[in-house]
Write a protein that holds these residues in place. Structure first.
Motif, mmCIF file in Angstrom:
data_model
loop_
_atom_site.group_PDB
_atom_site.id
_atom_site.type_symbol
_atom_site.label_atom_id
_atom_site.label_comp_id
_atom_site.label_asym_id
_atom_site.label_seq_id
_atom_site.Cartn_x
_atom_site.Cartn_y
_atom_site.Cartn_z
ATOM 1 N N VAL A 14 30.324 64.965 26.511
ATOM 2 C CA VAL A 14 30.471 64.593 25.106
ATOM 3 C C VAL A 14 30.834 65.817 24.272
ATOM 4 O O VAL A 14 31.719 65.763 23.408
ATOM 5 C CB VAL A 14 29.177 63.913 24.582
ATOM 6 C CG1 VAL A 14 29.200 63.779 23.074
ATOM 7 C CG2 VAL A 14 28.997 62.561 25.249
ATOM 8 N N VAL A 15 30.189 66.949 24.535
ATOM 9 C CA VAL A 15 30.501 68.182 23.801
ATOM 10 C C VAL A 15 31.942 68.605 24.073
ATOM 11 O O VAL A 15 32.670 68.995 23.155
ATOM 12 C CB VAL A 15 29.493 69.300 24.170
ATOM 13 C CG1 VAL A 15 29.955 70.642 23.649
ATOM 14 C CG2 VAL A 15 28.114 68.964 23.646
ATOM 15 N N GLY A 16 32.378 68.508 25.313
ATOM 16 C CA GLY A 16 33.760 68.864 25.658
ATOM 17 C C GLY A 16 34.780 67.978 24.972
ATOM 18 O O GLY A 16 35.789 68.447 24.433
ATOM 19 N N VAL A 17 34.534 66.676 24.979
ATOM 20 C CA VAL A 17 35.444 65.728 24.334
ATOM 21 C C VAL A 17 35.495 65.979 22.826
ATOM 22 O O VAL A 17 36.565 65.949 22.207
ATOM 23 C CB VAL A 17 35.037 64.275 24.661
ATOM 24 C CG1 VAL A 17 35.770 63.282 23.783
ATOM 25 C CG2 VAL A 17 35.288 63.981 26.133
ATOM 26 N N LEU A 18 34.342 66.231 22.212
ATOM 27 C CA LEU A 18 34.313 66.516 20.777
ATOM 28 C C LEU A 18 35.060 67.811 20.445
ATOM 29 O O LEU A 18 35.748 67.889 19.424
ATOM 30 C CB LEU A 18 32.870 66.585 20.275
ATOM 31 C CG LEU A 18 32.138 65.249 20.159
ATOM 32 C CD1 LEU A 18 30.684 65.481 19.751
ATOM 33 C CD2 LEU A 18 32.840 64.342 19.163
ATOM 34 N N GLY A 22 38.272 67.893 18.063
ATOM 35 C CA GLY A 22 38.277 68.746 16.877
ATOM 36 C C GLY A 22 39.486 69.654 16.845
ATOM 37 O O GLY A 22 40.110 69.852 15.792
ATOM 38 N N TRP A 23 39.857 70.208 17.989
ATOM 39 C CA TRP A 23 41.041 71.075 18.053
ATOM 40 C C TRP A 23 42.309 70.288 17.713
ATOM 41 O O TRP A 23 43.174 70.761 16.968
ATOM 42 C CB TRP A 23 41.143 71.684 19.451
ATOM 43 C CG TRP A 23 42.398 72.476 19.640
ATOM 44 C CD1 TRP A 23 42.684 73.714 19.152
ATOM 45 C CD2 TRP A 23 43.547 72.051 20.349
ATOM 46 N NE1 TRP A 23 43.951 74.086 19.529
ATOM 47 C CE2 TRP A 23 44.493 73.077 20.267
ATOM 48 C CE3 TRP A 23 43.869 70.896 21.056
ATOM 49 C CZ2 TRP A 23 45.749 72.986 20.868
ATOM 50 C CZ3 TRP A 23 45.116 70.821 21.655
ATOM 51 C CH2 TRP A 23 46.029 71.846 21.546
ATOM 52 N N VAL A 24 42.426 69.073 18.252
ATOM 53 C CA VAL A 24 43.586 68.226 17.955
ATOM 54 C C VAL A 24 43.634 67.902 16.463
ATOM 55 O O VAL A 24 44.692 67.954 15.827
ATOM 56 C CB VAL A 24 43.561 66.941 18.811
ATOM 57 C CG1 VAL A 24 44.588 65.926 18.328
ATOM 58 C CG2 VAL A 24 43.769 67.275 20.274
ATOM 59 N N PHE A 25 42.492 67.584 15.865
ATOM 60 C CA PHE A 25 42.440 67.256 14.443
ATOM 61 C C PHE A 25 42.841 68.456 13.579
ATOM 62 O O PHE A 25 43.623 68.314 12.632
ATOM 63 C CB PHE A 25 41.031 66.762 14.076
ATOM 64 C CG PHE A 25 40.884 66.396 12.632
ATOM 65 C CD1 PHE A 25 41.502 65.261 12.122
ATOM 66 C CD2 PHE A 25 40.147 67.188 11.774
ATOM 67 C CE1 PHE A 25 41.385 64.926 10.780
ATOM 68 C CE2 PHE A 25 40.016 66.869 10.434
ATOM 69 C CZ PHE A 25 40.641 65.734 9.931
ATOM 70 N N ILE A 26 42.324 69.639 13.889
ATOM 71 C CA ILE A 26 42.667 70.844 13.123
ATOM 72 C C ILE A 26 44.155 71.151 13.243
ATOM 73 O O ILE A 26 44.817 71.501 12.267
ATOM 74 C CB ILE A 26 41.817 72.043 13.607
ATOM 75 C CG1 ILE A 26 40.357 71.810 13.287
ATOM 76 C CG2 ILE A 26 42.303 73.345 13.013
ATOM 77 C CD1 ILE A 26 40.041 71.766 11.809
ATOM 78 N N THR A 27 44.708 71.003 14.440
ATOM 79 C CA THR A 27 46.141 71.239 14.636
ATOM 80 C C THR A 27 46.959 70.240 13.832
ATOM 81 O O THR A 27 47.963 70.596 13.205
ATOM 82 C CB THR A 27 46.493 71.156 16.129
ATOM 83 O OG1 THR A 27 45.695 72.094 16.845
ATOM 84 C CG2 THR A 27 47.964 71.458 16.367
ATOM 85 N N TRP A 28 46.547 68.999 13.820
ATOM 86 C CA TRP A 28 47.245 67.975 13.041
ATOM 87 C C TRP A 28 47.213 68.313 11.550
ATOM 88 O O TRP A 28 48.215 68.166 10.850
ATOM 89 C CB TRP A 28 46.614 66.609 13.302
ATOM 90 C CG TRP A 28 47.189 65.522 12.450
ATOM 91 C CD1 TRP A 28 48.383 64.892 12.610
ATOM 92 C CD2 TRP A 28 46.574 64.949 11.289
ATOM 93 N NE1 TRP A 28 48.554 63.955 11.619
ATOM 94 C CE2 TRP A 28 47.462 63.980 10.784
ATOM 95 C CE3 TRP A 28 45.380 65.165 10.628
ATOM 96 C CZ2 TRP A 28 47.175 63.233 9.654
ATOM 97 C CZ3 TRP A 28 45.103 64.415 9.508
ATOM 98 C CH2 TRP A 28 45.999 63.463 9.032
#
Length: 104
Positions: A14-18, A22-28
């Motif tokens: 769960v921590v890895g997926v989050l 989060g990285w994908v969201f920040i990049t977006w």
């Protein structure tokens, strides 16, 4: 007594997926608002192409072309100097006399 790794595995997943989400969201968000993306060492992956940068590239390209032309003429002059230095003196005298004859 042993530590139950089966209870720790779902939490780690769960921590890895989050973290990835989060990285994908920040990049977006960066792309959406026009910020340049950063590479592994902090350099811009896709820097903005503004008018000032394009003008600098144009000026540098023109200067590069002028310097290449000047370098070509210097190479030609150097080839003539090398030819004069390495030629025997009687060949040089004949060429000078033939040039004097053309001028008169």
């Amino acid at each position: 007594m042993s530590f139950p790794f089966t209870a720790f595995a779902p939490v780690a997943m769960v921590v890895g997926v989050l973290a990835v989400a989060g990285w994908v969201f920040i990049t977006w968000l960066r792309i959406k608002h026009g910020y340049p993306l950063d590479g592994a060492w902090g350099q811009a992956v896709y820097p903005k192409n503004d008018d000032a940068a394009m003008e600098r590239i144009k000026l540098l390209s023109q200067e590069n072309a002028q310097l290449r032309a000047e370098l070509g003429s210097i190479k030609d002059r150097l080839a003539n100097v090398e030819r004069i230095v390495t030629d025997s003196s009687h060949m040089l005298d004949r060429e000078i006399e033939s040039l004097r004859g053309q001028r008169n």
